[in-house]
Motif scaffolding. Structure first.
Motif, PDB file in Angstrom:
ATOM      1  N   PRO A  73      27.418  66.196  35.065  1.00  0.00           N
ATOM      2  CA  PRO A  73      28.007  65.540  35.839  1.00  0.00           C
ATOM      3  C   PRO A  73      27.562  63.747  35.940  1.00  0.00           C
ATOM      4  O   PRO A  73      26.581  63.436  35.429  1.00  0.00           O
ATOM      5  CB  PRO A  73      28.059  65.981  37.274  1.00  0.00           C
ATOM      6  N   ALA A  98      30.985  69.272  40.759  1.00  0.00           N
ATOM      7  CA  ALA A  98      30.521  69.064  39.263  1.00  0.00           C
ATOM      8  C   ALA A  98      31.867  68.946  38.357  1.00  0.00           C
ATOM      9  O   ALA A  98      31.670  68.422  37.314  1.00  0.00           O
ATOM     10  CB  ALA A  98      29.844  70.244  39.015  1.00  0.00           C
ATOM     11  N   GLU A 145      32.952  65.151  30.340  1.00  0.00           N
ATOM     12  CA  GLU A 145      32.505  64.270  31.425  1.00  0.00           C
ATOM     13  C   GLU A 145      31.522  63.252  30.663  1.00  0.00           C
ATOM     14  O   GLU A 145      30.940  63.425  29.484  1.00  0.00           O
ATOM     15  CB  GLU A 145      31.577  64.974  32.511  1.00  0.00           C
TER      16      GLU A 145
END
Length: 250
Positions: A73, A98, A145
């Motif tokens: 994250p 997350a 991410e």
């Protein structure tokens, strides 16, 4: 869960299969034993890099990009926890901190020829290779991410870590007998919607996930050699015979 899979398709095959417009990153070697924290190929949509003076943002293009398997994250203090986040549960993926933002803004597909799962028996764990009965590529639902390393200079090419996770669901029928979870597989008719993150809303991801049918895959037993991440090669997906005692138990 999904903890090992096969990524053996060439870049040319992936470009054709997923209508990719742009390739980012060096081509990866085929792997028949992809493991957590390995670099993997992902299909996603992002606007191309444009000069700062351009006023209007460009239309997103479909990219083939290299990511690290195990989501980190953006708010993580370091990337160490990524190895524990190789999977995200479909039941909570649009709610957990997350994954929630990535579910809204950063959805991707992880192409695979198939994946491995281990069935627990009285004689130990038996490895299976699960694949499409017709040999088609699987498109596993994923999220990606971006994590920024604050210890590196702004112009350092390693400053930004791109990572990903595979969404899993409760397994049913024969798959459920082997393991209780399996990857969510996005059918061709829903792939464009999955990659389109323009709504910036986790509810969109939830709606698409609710439309995805159950996975229909063919499993067969393979060599226990796949259990060692140092082993790699097409021989790992060759079917093997179980000893008679174990066949009787199954």
């Amino acid at each position: 869960m999904c903890g090992r899979y096969v990524s053996s398709a060439s870049t040319a095959d992936l470009l054709a299969e997923f209508d990719v417009e742009e390739v980012v990153g060096a081509e990866l070697r085929p792997s028949w034993n992809v493991a957590p924290t390995d670099p993997v190929r992902a299909v996603l949509q992002r606007p191309p890099k444009e000069p700062a003076e351009q006023a209007a943002p460009s239309k997103p293009v479909r990219q083939l990009r290299t990511l690290r398997w195990g989501l980190v994250p953006s708010w993580s203090p370091d990337p160490k926890g990524g190895a524990r986040m190789i999977n995200a549960r479909i039941e909570t993926v649009t709610e957990k901190p997350a994954f929630k933002k990535a579910a809204a803004r950063r959805r991707c597909l992880l192409p695979a020829a198939g994946y491995y799962e281990w069935q627990k028996t009285d004689h130990g764990k038996v490895p299976y290779f699960l694949h499409d009965p017709d040999g088609r590529l699987l498109a596993m639902a994923g999220l990606y991410e971006l994590w920024c390393d604050p210890t590196l200079a702004e112009d350092d090419p390693n400053r930004w870590l791109w990572s990903c996770t595979i969404i899993t669901q409760q397994a049913t029928d024969l798959l459920g007998e082997i393991h209780d979870r399996n990857p969510v597989l996005v059918p061709p008719e829903l792939q464009a919607a999955w990659l389109d993150c323009s709504s910036d809303d986790p509810a969109t991801a939830r709606r698409i996930l609710d439309q995805i049918p159950e996975a229909r895959l063919e499993p067969y037993v393979v060599s226990p050699a796949v259990g060692n991440v140092r082993n790699d090669g097409p021989e790992l997906i060759q079917p093997v015979e179980l000893p008679e005692q174990e066949r009787l138990q199954l």
